[in-house]
Design a protein around this motif. Sequence first.
Motif, mmCIF file in Angstrom:
data_model
loop_
_atom_site.group_PDB
_atom_site.id
_atom_site.type_symbol
_atom_site.label_atom_id
_atom_site.label_comp_id
_atom_site.label_asym_id
_atom_site.label_seq_id
_atom_site.Cartn_x
_atom_site.Cartn_y
_atom_site.Cartn_z
ATOM 1 N N LEU A 24 0.828 -1.201 0.000
ATOM 2 C CA LEU A 24 0.000 0.000 0.000
ATOM 3 C C LEU A 24 0.865 1.255 0.000
ATOM 4 N N LEU A 25 0.586 2.159 -0.938
ATOM 5 C CA LEU A 25 1.257 3.461 -0.973
ATOM 6 C C LEU A 25 0.314 4.565 -0.521
ATOM 7 N N HIS A 26 -0.875 4.606 -1.119
ATOM 8 C CA HIS A 26 -1.861 5.637 -0.824
ATOM 9 C C HIS A 26 -3.234 4.996 -0.690
ATOM 10 N N VAL A 27 -3.928 5.374 0.374
ATOM 11 C CA VAL A 27 -5.307 4.959 0.590
ATOM 12 C C VAL A 27 -6.102 6.255 0.642
ATOM 13 N N ILE A 28 -6.944 6.451 -0.364
ATOM 14 C CA ILE A 28 -7.580 7.755 -0.572
ATOM 15 C C ILE A 28 -9.090 7.661 -0.393
ATOM 16 N N ASP A 29 -9.613 8.598 0.375
ATOM 17 C CA ASP A 29 -11.053 8.741 0.547
ATOM 18 C C ASP A 29 -11.429 10.143 0.089
ATOM 19 N N ILE A 30 -12.282 10.249 -0.919
ATOM 20 C CA ILE A 30 -12.671 11.541 -1.486
ATOM 21 C C ILE A 30 -13.821 12.121 -0.669
ATOM 22 N N LYS A 31 -13.667 13.368 -0.260
ATOM 23 C CA LYS A 31 -14.713 14.073 0.476
ATOM 24 C C LYS A 31 -14.917 15.449 -0.147
ATOM 25 N N SER A 32 -16.010 16.085 0.225
ATOM 26 C CA SER A 32 -16.276 17.430 -0.297
ATOM 27 C C SER A 32 -15.694 18.511 0.608
ATOM 28 N N GLY A 33 -15.174 18.134 1.754
ATOM 29 C CA GLY A 33 -14.551 19.094 2.657
ATOM 30 C C GLY A 33 -14.012 18.383 3.880
ATOM 31 N N PHE A 34 -13.279 19.107 4.736
ATOM 32 C CA PHE A 34 -12.697 18.525 5.940
ATOM 33 C C PHE A 34 -13.572 18.747 7.167
ATOM 34 N N ASN A 35 -14.649 19.496 7.038
ATOM 35 C CA ASN A 35 -15.528 19.825 8.144
ATOM 36 C C ASN A 35 -16.160 18.545 8.684
ATOM 37 N N THR A 36 -15.899 18.225 9.948
ATOM 38 C CA THR A 36 -16.387 16.965 10.496
ATOM 39 C C THR A 36 -17.899 16.928 10.645
ATOM 40 N N GLN A 37 -18.544 18.053 10.793
ATOM 41 C CA GLN A 37 -19.989 18.048 11.002
ATOM 42 C C GLN A 37 -20.740 17.530 9.771
ATOM 43 N N TYR A 38 -20.292 17.875 8.571
ATOM 44 C CA TYR A 38 -21.040 17.511 7.367
ATOM 45 C C TYR A 38 -20.317 16.524 6.449
ATOM 46 N N ASN A 39 -19.003 16.496 6.495
ATOM 47 C CA ASN A 39 -18.271 15.718 5.504
ATOM 48 C C ASN A 39 -17.631 14.445 6.039
ATOM 49 N N ILE A 40 -17.127 14.483 7.253
ATOM 50 C CA ILE A 40 -16.481 13.306 7.837
ATOM 51 C C ILE A 40 -17.162 13.019 9.164
ATOM 52 N N ASP A 41 -18.048 12.046 9.159
ATOM 53 C CA ASP A 41 -18.767 11.744 10.392
ATOM 54 C C ASP A 41 -17.876 10.954 11.349
ATOM 55 N N PRO A 42 -18.251 10.875 12.624
ATOM 56 C CA PRO A 42 -17.423 10.165 13.604
ATOM 57 C C PRO A 42 -17.177 8.700 13.252
ATOM 58 N N ALA A 43 -18.141 8.040 12.631
ATOM 59 C CA ALA A 43 -17.950 6.635 12.243
ATOM 60 C C ALA A 43 -16.854 6.511 11.183
ATOM 61 N N ALA A 44 -16.834 7.435 10.223
ATOM 62 C CA ALA A 44 -15.782 7.406 9.192
ATOM 63 C C ALA A 44 -14.424 7.684 9.818
ATOM 64 N N ALA A 45 -14.357 8.655 10.728
ATOM 65 C CA ALA A 45 -13.091 8.966 11.394
ATOM 66 C C ALA A 45 -12.570 7.753 12.165
ATOM 67 N N LEU A 46 -13.463 7.015 12.806
ATOM 68 C CA LEU A 46 -13.060 5.807 13.520
ATOM 69 C C LEU A 46 -12.567 4.743 12.550
ATOM 70 N N ARG A 47 -13.259 4.568 11.413
ATOM 71 C CA ARG A 47 -12.790 3.599 10.401
ATOM 72 C C ARG A 47 -11.396 3.965 9.906
ATOM 73 N N PHE A 48 -11.127 5.252 9.701
ATOM 74 C CA PHE A 48 -9.798 5.682 9.251
ATOM 75 C C PHE A 48 -8.731 5.280 10.272
ATOM 76 N N LYS A 49 -9.026 5.466 11.559
ATOM 77 C CA LYS A 49 -8.062 5.114 12.611
ATOM 78 C C LYS A 49 -7.855 3.609 12.693
ATOM 79 N N LEU A 50 -8.955 2.841 12.621
ATOM 80 C CA LEU A 50 -8.829 1.384 12.655
ATOM 81 C C LEU A 50 -8.035 0.868 11.460
ATOM 82 N N PHE A 51 -8.255 1.465 10.296
ATOM 83 C CA PHE A 51 -7.514 1.061 9.096
ATOM 84 C C PHE A 51 -6.016 1.316 9.294
#
Length: 140
Positions: free
Chosen positions: A86-113
């Motif tokens: 693995l070199l790059h694992v990319i998740d496309i979002k429309s922004g970095f704002n956690t309230q609308y673009n990256i929900d807590p479940a996604a942030a947890l999946r990123f950490k577990l990954f």
Amino acid sequence: MTFGVREINKNNNRYFGKKIEYHGEKFDSMREANFFKKFVEPFDYNYTLHESFRLHPVIELCNGALKLRSSSYRPDVVIRDDEGNLLHVIDIKSGFNTQYNIDPAAALRFKLFAMKYGVPVEVVVPNLKSFRVKIMGTTK
């Protein structure tokens, strides 16, 4: 620029983009398809789209009487080196704002990954001619 792109799903809500098909590949949004067309497809990358990664197995509790489902994560784009690492694992979002673009479940999946595979998830916000990248949850 939407030449060769076909809309798949017209019924969507405000949090998810329209499903798009481009050259036989399915994308979750026009933003994701455009990122692929501009920054992945033109180069000779060893990539996969929406590859599934197991984050943890089924968890058995109470001597097997209770089972919690396993969890998996499907990043938008995975780029590997010639040996398949693995070199790059990319998740496309429309922004970095956690309230609308990256929900807590996604942030947890990123950490577990990152914990399991040793590679952080790069959250990418594409613009017209470039993109911004952030690795969520990092410290200075």
